[in-house]
Scaffold this active site. Sequence first.
Site, PDB file in Angstrom:
ATOM      1  N   TYR A  26       0.783  -1.282   0.130  1.00 60.32           N
ATOM      2  CA  TYR A  26       0.011   0.002   0.146  1.00 60.32           C
ATOM      3  C   TYR A  26       0.941   1.152  -0.121  1.00 60.32           C
ATOM      4  CZ  TYR A  26      -3.380   3.338   1.441  1.00 60.32           C
ATOM      5  OH  TYR A  26      -4.042   4.598   1.804  1.00 60.32           O
TER       6      TYR A  26
ATOM      7  N   ASP B  82       9.493   3.222  -0.184  1.00 57.75           N
ATOM      8  CA  ASP B  82       8.341   3.630   0.545  1.00 57.75           C
ATOM      9  C   ASP B  82       8.470   3.343   2.117  1.00 57.75           C
ATOM     10  OD1 ASP B  82       6.024   4.558   1.828  1.00 57.75           O
ATOM     11  OD2 ASP B  82       4.759   3.653   0.526  1.00 57.75           O
TER      12      ASP B  82
ATOM     13  N   LYS C 149       4.105   9.022   8.764  1.00 60.20           N
ATOM     14  CA  LYS C 149       3.968   8.516  10.276  1.00 60.20           C
ATOM     15  C   LYS C 149       4.764   8.831  11.540  1.00 60.20           C
ATOM     16  CE  LYS C 149       1.134   4.593   8.392  1.00 60.20           C
ATOM     17  NZ  LYS C 149       1.183   3.979   7.110  1.00 60.20           N
TER      18      LYS C 149
HETATM   19  C1  PLP Z   1       0.313   4.610   5.743  1.00 61.03           C
HETATM   20  C2  PLP Z   1       1.294   4.532   4.496  1.00 61.03           C
HETATM   21  C3  PLP Z   1       0.956   5.103   3.469  1.00 61.03           C
HETATM   22  C4  PLP Z   1       0.053   6.419   3.517  1.00 61.03           C
HETATM   23  O1  PLP Z   1       0.276   7.356   4.443  1.00 61.03           O
HETATM   24  P1  PLP Z   1      -0.745   8.210   4.778  1.00 61.03           P
HETATM   25  O2  PLP Z   1      -0.427   9.205   5.818  1.00 61.03           O
HETATM   26  O3  PLP Z   1      -1.897   7.275   5.324  1.00 61.03           O
HETATM   27  O4  PLP Z   1      -1.543   9.018   3.570  1.00 61.03           O
HETATM   28  C5  PLP Z   1       1.716   5.085   2.231  1.00 61.03           C
HETATM   29  N1  PLP Z   1       2.658   3.960   2.579  1.00 61.03           N
HETATM   30  C6  PLP Z   1       2.714   3.175   3.456  1.00 61.03           C
HETATM   31  C7  PLP Z   1       4.089   2.244   3.203  1.00 61.03           C
HETATM   32  C8  PLP Z   1       2.106   3.267   4.551  1.00 61.03           C
HETATM   33  O5  PLP Z   1       2.422   2.601   5.627  1.00 61.03           O
END
Ligand code: PLP
Length: 427
Positions: A144, A238, A266
Amino acid sequence: MRYKKSKELFVKGSKHMVGAVNSPVRAFNTVGGNPIFIEKGKGAYLTDVDGNKYVDYVLSYGPMLLGHANEQVKTEVKLALEDSFSFGASTEKEIELAELICSAFPNMDKVRMVNSGTEAVMSAIRLARAYTGKNQIIKFAGCYHGHADMLLVAAGSGLVTGSLPGSKGVPKDTVSNTLIANFNDIESVKKIISNNNNIAGIIVEPVAGNMGCVLPKDDFLVELRKIASENGILLIIDEVMTGFRDSFGGAQKAFGVEADITCLGKVIGGGFPVGAYGAREEIMQMVAPLGDMYQAGTLSGNPIAMTAGISMLKQLKEENVYEKTNQYVNKLSNFMLDSAKKHHIDITVNTFGSMITPFFTSQPVTNFDEAKASDQTKFTKFFWSLMNNGIYIAPSPFEAWFVSSKHGNKELDLTYKAIDKAFSGLS
Ligand SMILES: *Cc1c(COP(=O)(O)O)cnc(C)c1O
């Protein structure tokens, strides 16, 4: 546990809010029942509106690595509030957070702050396309990367849990440049590369966290790095979830790889909305105002959010947080395996730093298909048993549990008892 007030708020909230939530992962669709409404948090604990207290393993889906209402963050944010909340001009705090972040990641000369992980990834992809002059992106099934249109294919937890193959409202054209490979399957990447010649970037969660915690096999990431370099493709790592998760740095450090572009979110906001993307000089030169790739934000680099992020990262750097959280996760993992064995339950436990996911399966979980093959009925029972015994985890089998520096022996004991009870109810 009584959930009377949460039930009332769910009904009330459903009137003017969609499903009474502002993010679908918070809904209880998978496990049934209605979500609890939170009143407050302190350290490792949450209290809901009915006064029930829980050991919290959701931690806002990852940001609250120092536990809830961290005293230092609180004090510094309160001070910062005195000087107003947003300017639309630069502040020294943005420089300080940028320095802290760049010091922790390889290959990152410059970083741009945004407001969420979604924005960070969306911008990173635009940047990869701008830099290479190519359009296609390779992503992995089950990973994701936020909810930008072109990435809403085979996108893990929120979507699996809602049983959606992708999302309505995403034009085919938008995802036609997104090519899906299998996590931990380097051959699937090679095949895509040999059949396409317009690939700008490969985007990967270095440790997947959005199909549950799934680790990269041996040299999967190193191989990816190699293939990307050989083919003039940018490797976008990511680290929105993995950044500052197992050490003061990212999974890149743990697995010995270097991204071309790194995405963060995060933890770096300390509980406030912050995301970031960074890369080496020549790539970041493309971003406006230095270059022609446009990306902007009214609240980007918000001084309150920067203050929280700086306070968070400084504490992570100075205190022995990771030794504690990583040890906690090891103990929890060992306990889960022993207790499951005692009750004849098949489980596989994956961990990375302060992340942990138990899957109800006897098989190793190394990709999305294997994660989906775990027993979801068992998970639902397990979830409710934990809830009713004061342990709060995400209402989906495809999420990681998160541990904070405030989780200690007392919380471990409470968790052991609840897990043992839950497993005994399953056997
Ligand atoms: C949580 C997450 C996102 C999205 O971040 P948001 O702040 O919810 O938009 C993107 N990539 C990874 C790996 C994530 O865990």
